[in-house]
Design a protein around this motif. Structure first.
Motif, PDB file in Angstrom:
ATOM      1  N   PHE A 135      16.363  -1.441   0.599  1.00 12.29           N
ATOM      2  CA  PHE A 135      16.206  -2.873   0.843  1.00 12.29           C
ATOM      3  C   PHE A 135      15.589  -3.488  -0.404  1.00 12.29           C
ATOM      4  CE2 PHE A 135      14.080  -6.643   2.609  1.00 12.29           C
ATOM      5  CZ  PHE A 135      15.075  -7.162   3.420  1.00 12.29           C
ATOM      6  N   GLU A 136      16.399  -4.275  -1.139  1.00 11.18           N
ATOM      7  CA  GLU A 136      15.940  -4.871  -2.397  1.00 11.18           C
ATOM      8  C   GLU A 136      15.431  -6.282  -2.162  1.00 11.18           C
ATOM      9  OE1 GLU A 136      17.972  -6.508  -6.441  1.00 11.18           O
ATOM     10  OE2 GLU A 136      18.606  -4.493  -5.802  1.00 11.18           O
ATOM     11  N   LEU A 137      14.255  -6.574  -2.675  1.00 10.02           N
ATOM     12  CA  LEU A 137      13.621  -7.878  -2.505  1.00 10.02           C
ATOM     13  C   LEU A 137      13.790  -8.720  -3.763  1.00 10.02           C
ATOM     14  CD1 LEU A 137      10.530  -6.366  -0.825  1.00 10.02           C
ATOM     15  CD2 LEU A 137      11.904  -8.136   0.244  1.00 10.02           C
ATOM     16  N   PRO A 138      13.833 -10.045  -3.630  1.00 13.31           N
ATOM     17  CA  PRO A 138      14.026 -10.899  -4.808  1.00 13.31           C
ATOM     18  C   PRO A 138      12.786 -11.038  -5.683  1.00 13.31           C
ATOM     19  CG  PRO A 138      13.785 -12.247  -2.843  1.00 13.31           C
ATOM     20  CD  PRO A 138      13.837 -10.820  -2.367  1.00 13.31           C
ATOM     21  N   ARG A 139      11.603 -10.820  -5.100  1.00  9.76           N
ATOM     22  CA  ARG A 139      10.345 -10.988  -5.849  1.00  9.76           C
ATOM     23  C   ARG A 139       9.375  -9.867  -5.492  1.00  9.76           C
ATOM     24  NH1 ARG A 139      11.778 -15.735  -3.852  1.00  9.76           N
ATOM     25  NH2 ARG A 139      10.372 -15.504  -2.070  1.00  9.76           N
ATOM     26  N   SER A 140       8.419  -9.669  -6.349  1.00  9.09           N
ATOM     27  CA  SER A 140       7.386  -8.662  -6.119  1.00  9.09           C
ATOM     28  C   SER A 140       6.249  -9.226  -5.274  1.00  9.09           C
ATOM     29  CB  SER A 140       6.805  -8.169  -7.453  1.00  9.09           C
ATOM     30  OG  SER A 140       7.775  -7.509  -8.223  1.00  9.09           O
ATOM     31  N   VAL A 141       5.649  -8.355  -4.492  1.00  8.41           N
ATOM     32  CA  VAL A 141       4.453  -8.684  -3.714  1.00  8.41           C
ATOM     33  C   VAL A 141       3.453  -7.556  -3.919  1.00  8.41           C
ATOM     34  CG1 VAL A 141       3.479  -9.168  -1.448  1.00  8.41           C
ATOM     35  CG2 VAL A 141       5.818  -9.910  -1.971  1.00  8.41           C
ATOM     36  N   ALA A 142       2.284  -7.889  -4.450  1.00  9.96           N
ATOM     37  CA  ALA A 142       1.266  -6.866  -4.716  1.00  9.96           C
ATOM     38  C   ALA A 142       0.306  -6.754  -3.546  1.00  9.96           C
ATOM     39  CB  ALA A 142       0.490  -7.204  -5.982  1.00  9.96           C
ATOM     40  N   MET A 143      -0.150  -5.528  -3.297  1.00 12.43           N
ATOM     41  CA  MET A 143      -1.241  -5.275  -2.368  1.00 12.43           C
ATOM     42  C   MET A 143      -2.372  -4.676  -3.208  1.00 12.43           C
ATOM     43  SD  MET A 143       0.060  -6.348   0.454  1.00 12.43           S
ATOM     44  CE  MET A 143      -0.869  -5.729   1.847  1.00 12.43           C
ATOM     45  N   VAL A 144      -3.389  -5.487  -3.457  1.00 13.35           N
ATOM     46  CA  VAL A 144      -4.479  -5.101  -4.352  1.00 13.35           C
ATOM     47  C   VAL A 144      -5.648  -4.565  -3.533  1.00 13.35           C
ATOM     48  CG1 VAL A 144      -6.098  -5.890  -6.111  1.00 13.35           C
ATOM     49  CG2 VAL A 144      -3.767  -6.818  -6.052  1.00 13.35           C
ATOM     50  N   ALA A 145      -6.073  -3.348  -3.830  1.00  9.62           N
ATOM     51  CA  ALA A 145      -7.196  -2.742  -3.116  1.00  9.62           C
ATOM     52  C   ALA A 145      -8.490  -3.459  -3.495  1.00  9.62           C
ATOM     53  CB  ALA A 145      -7.290  -1.259  -3.456  1.00  9.62           C
ATOM     54  N   VAL A 146      -9.200  -3.945  -2.469  1.00  6.35           N
ATOM     55  CA  VAL A 146     -10.443  -4.693  -2.675  1.00  6.35           C
ATOM     56  C   VAL A 146     -11.586  -3.934  -2.009  1.00  6.35           C
ATOM     57  CG1 VAL A 146     -11.658  -6.854  -2.210  1.00  6.35           C
ATOM     58  CG2 VAL A 146      -9.226  -6.897  -2.786  1.00  6.35           C
ATOM     59  N   ALA A 147     -12.620  -3.628  -2.772  1.00  9.11           N
ATOM     60  CA  ALA A 147     -13.787  -2.920  -2.230  1.00  9.11           C
ATOM     61  C   ALA A 147     -14.711  -3.919  -1.550  1.00  9.11           C
ATOM     62  CB  ALA A 147     -14.522  -2.185  -3.348  1.00  9.11           C
ATOM     63  N   ARG A 148     -15.092  -3.623  -0.322  1.00  8.42           N
ATOM     64  CA  ARG A 148     -15.981  -4.474   0.458  1.00  8.42           C
ATOM     65  C   ARG A 148     -17.136  -3.646   1.016  1.00  8.42           C
ATOM     66  NH1 ARG A 148     -14.484  -9.925   1.653  1.00  8.42           N
ATOM     67  NH2 ARG A 148     -16.525  -9.725   2.636  1.00  8.42           N
TER      68      ARG A 148
END
Length: 258
Positions: free
Chosen positions: A83-96
């Motif tokens: 499944f190819e997407l038109p744009r990138s989406v990042a999931m950035v690890a955030v320390a809490r």
């Protein structure tokens, strides 16, 4: 020995589910030191420096514009396919840290190619400092983590194996690092098809970068090419944006109290 029973918090419950889902991805990794001398020179002259997570997230998205494989997911439903997407989406690890407990939650960062570094950096910093309930992706994660285990497992399975749901839940790539605490090698795993991690910049302006990917999607030759292109983007497009007067004005405006 007698011990004490402790309740599993919602963030830790999410991480348990996250690791369960990550183990289903047949991933391998490739690491390479990148020479980022021009980027470091630009950062040294900048009045305001965006965080490394924002830098690597946008740089990877720029590379992915020309490398469709980096925007490709492997999903199983209704039958196995890409499944190819038109744009990138990042999931950035955030320390809490909340209630004396430390944990990691992913912040969803869309539209990376069209946003400024200052804007991306501001979103990541807000996710690190704002109350959990004020961050939409965190609020969604905590709500889903309240479900009973069988429903959580089902929702994760569906979320990983329908194209649109997979993109919404896990993005096209993840970004993680513990470089803020000094040098070391991090071998993280993720349900995302691509996971980028980076280390500390050395005195020779080299930084160790590792890319872990779903081997069902592509092979090491393509990943080696991607890391070479990533080095070029860091030293050219990203470096130029950090040097630009417009970026400095935007960063100063966002830092000014309203």
């Amino acid at each position: 020995m007698r011990g004490t029973k402790r309740k599993i918090s919602l963030p830790r419950r999410f991480l348990i589910d996250f690791m369960h889902a990550s183990m289903r991805v047949p991933a391998i990794s490739f690491s390479r030191p990148l020479d980022i001398g021009p980027l470091m020179a630009s950062r040294a002259m900048a009045a305001s420096r965006p965080g490394w997570a924002a830098v690597f997230a946008k740089a990877f998205a720029i590379v992915a514009k020309d490398e469709a494989v980096l925007r490709t997911l492997y999903v199983k439903l209704p039958w196995p396919h890409f499944f190819e997407l038109p744009r990138s989406v990042a999931m950035v690890a955030v320390a809490r840290a909340e209630g004396g407990e430390e944990f990691i939650l992913p912040e969803k960062v869309p539209d990376l190619e069209s946003r400024s570094l200052a804007d991306i950096d501001a979103q990541i910093r807000r996710a690190k400092n704002a109350p959990l309930e004020d961050v939409p992706n965190f609020r969604k994660i905590l709500m889903a983590s309240r479900l009973p285990l069988p429903l959580r497992r089902l929702s994760w399975y569906l979320g990983q194996n329908f194209g649109r749901m997979c993109a919404n839940n896990f993005g096209t790539f993840g970004v993680t690092s513990v470089a803020a605490y000094g040098p070391g090698e991090l071998r993280a795993i993720s349900p995302s098809p691509f996971l980028l991690s980076y280390g500390v910049v050395g005195p020779d302006n080299h930084i160790d970068v590792s890319l872990r990917w779903d081997h069902r999607i592509t092979d090491a030759v393509a990943i080696a090419r991607v890391l070479k292109r990533l080095e070029q983007v860091l030293n050219n497009e990203i470096s130029a944006e950090i040097r630009s007067p417009r970026t400095q004005r935007t960063a100063c405006d966002q830092a000014r109290p309203h």
